[in-house]
Design a protein around this motif. Sequence first.
Motif, PDB file in Angstrom:
ATOM      1  N   GLY A  45      44.303  44.235  34.795  1.00 32.79           N
ATOM      2  CA  GLY A  45      43.952  44.301  33.256  1.00 32.79           C
ATOM      3  C   GLY A  45      44.099  42.768  32.591  1.00 32.79           C
ATOM      4  N   ARG A  46      44.298  41.964  33.354  1.00 33.91           N
ATOM      5  CA  ARG A  46      44.714  40.562  32.981  1.00 33.91           C
ATOM      6  C   ARG A  46      43.102  40.182  32.218  1.00 33.91           C
ATOM      7  NH1 ARG A  46      49.455  38.579  31.777  1.00 33.91           N
ATOM      8  NH2 ARG A  46      50.710  39.094  33.542  1.00 33.91           N
ATOM      9  N   SER A  47      43.105  39.296  31.360  1.00 29.19           N
ATOM     10  CA  SER A  47      41.951  38.935  30.259  1.00 29.19           C
ATOM     11  C   SER A  47      41.137  38.011  31.580  1.00 29.19           C
ATOM     12  CB  SER A  47      42.380  38.213  29.321  1.00 29.19           C
ATOM     13  OG  SER A  47      43.349  36.898  29.652  1.00 29.19           O
ATOM     14  N   ARG A  48      41.741  37.151  32.294  1.00 29.29           N
ATOM     15  CA  ARG A  48      41.039  36.477  33.227  1.00 29.29           C
ATOM     16  C   ARG A  48      40.728  37.222  34.532  1.00 29.29           C
ATOM     17  NH1 ARG A  48      42.152  30.936  36.359  1.00 29.29           N
ATOM     18  NH2 ARG A  48      40.306  30.498  37.456  1.00 29.29           N
ATOM     19  N   VAL A  49      39.576  37.530  35.005  1.00 28.82           N
ATOM     20  CA  VAL A  49      39.150  38.196  36.120  1.00 28.82           C
ATOM     21  C   VAL A  49      38.375  37.333  37.012  1.00 28.82           C
ATOM     22  CG1 VAL A  49      38.248  40.200  37.129  1.00 28.82           C
ATOM     23  CG2 VAL A  49      39.662  40.550  35.160  1.00 28.82           C
ATOM     24  N   VAL A  50      38.366  37.250  38.332  1.00 28.02           N
ATOM     25  CA  VAL A  50      37.416  36.557  39.077  1.00 28.02           C
ATOM     26  C   VAL A  50      37.140  37.503  40.211  1.00 28.02           C
ATOM     27  CG1 VAL A  50      38.224  34.300  38.993  1.00 28.02           C
ATOM     28  CG2 VAL A  50      39.236  35.789  40.746  1.00 28.02           C
TER      29      VAL A  50
END
Length: 354
Positions: free
Chosen positions: A224-229
């Motif tokens: 659920g982190r705001s930065r997703v790769v």
Amino acid sequence: MTVAHDDPHVGRLFEQMAALIADRAGDPAAIHEQLTELAVANAPDVARYWKQVGTGVGVPDTAYKDGGPHLFPDEPPVRVFRTSGTTGSVRGSVRYSKLGLALKELAVRAGARRALLGDGVRPVVVRFAPTEQVAPDMAIAFDMARLQEECGDPALSTAVVGASGVDYPLLATTLDAAVAEGLPVVLVGATFAFVNVLDRLEAEGRRWELPAGSRLYDGGGFKGRSRVVSVDELRAAARRVFGVESFGNIFGMTELANQHYDAVDVPVGPLGERPKPWLPVGGPRVRDPRTREYVAQGPGLVEITDLSLLDRPHVLLTGDLGIATEDGVAVAGRVAGSTSRGCSLSLDEMTGGR
């Protein structure tokens, strides 16, 4: 009638489970049945839950936010691991008896041998996870230490995360030594730890061409982190920085004893998540959240069966979205509204911005 930890029946069950884990010998169905009977006998809450929803339906992982069901409450635990939780949330905990911890160690070692020692060469294992001394209550620290002991080159293998974060000089020294000696490297750690490390190394212009056979294994996803790769974006960055061409993902949870490696390198999930297989010791399946029936193809809730798990119910219903395929189940992150937690969160805190 409650079954004691030192009951002969538990000892015999332990031996059956150990044989299944180490040699894939024995009858998984018989072990599953015995573990189910043990849970019913020793955990009244689980027995009532199964009476309501159906025997064998996974116990929700949220039950462990306050310790959860433990099948040997009168046996002092030899180890307690805690989930990281989210900021401000209550951390869950799981307890291990002597026999339960022995099975967990056996499971981690067996899985690592099968995944990492296919050619018989002991690689340099670089752990992007803290040591047990730094983080004694983190299951990933325990697991990665066993993986290194079982498979790693004894002279160069090391953890590169300490109390102050990533030790970049140690990382560089270790990789340089592996290149000089021509030894393959296995980089292993939490997904978001790798994102942070790769960001910094690329910004500093640091690059290696690690020897043939080098691999990267990440675990945990983004929780659920705001930065997703995507999986492929992460792997592309690892190719640029480390020169590796072989990758894998490891799914594990504090509540589980076993770790689950990719079945095939085929993207399935929305970020390219690869499926995990069903093995003799268990694995993931997908349940329809409304009917609780198993789903053969398509999305639902991930349920994990772990026949390495002695101290608590061996079937866990997670808050993760799973996509069932003929190759296995791809774990595609937490379901909307589900508590986001896992080892990778605390590792992100330890590796980010340093």
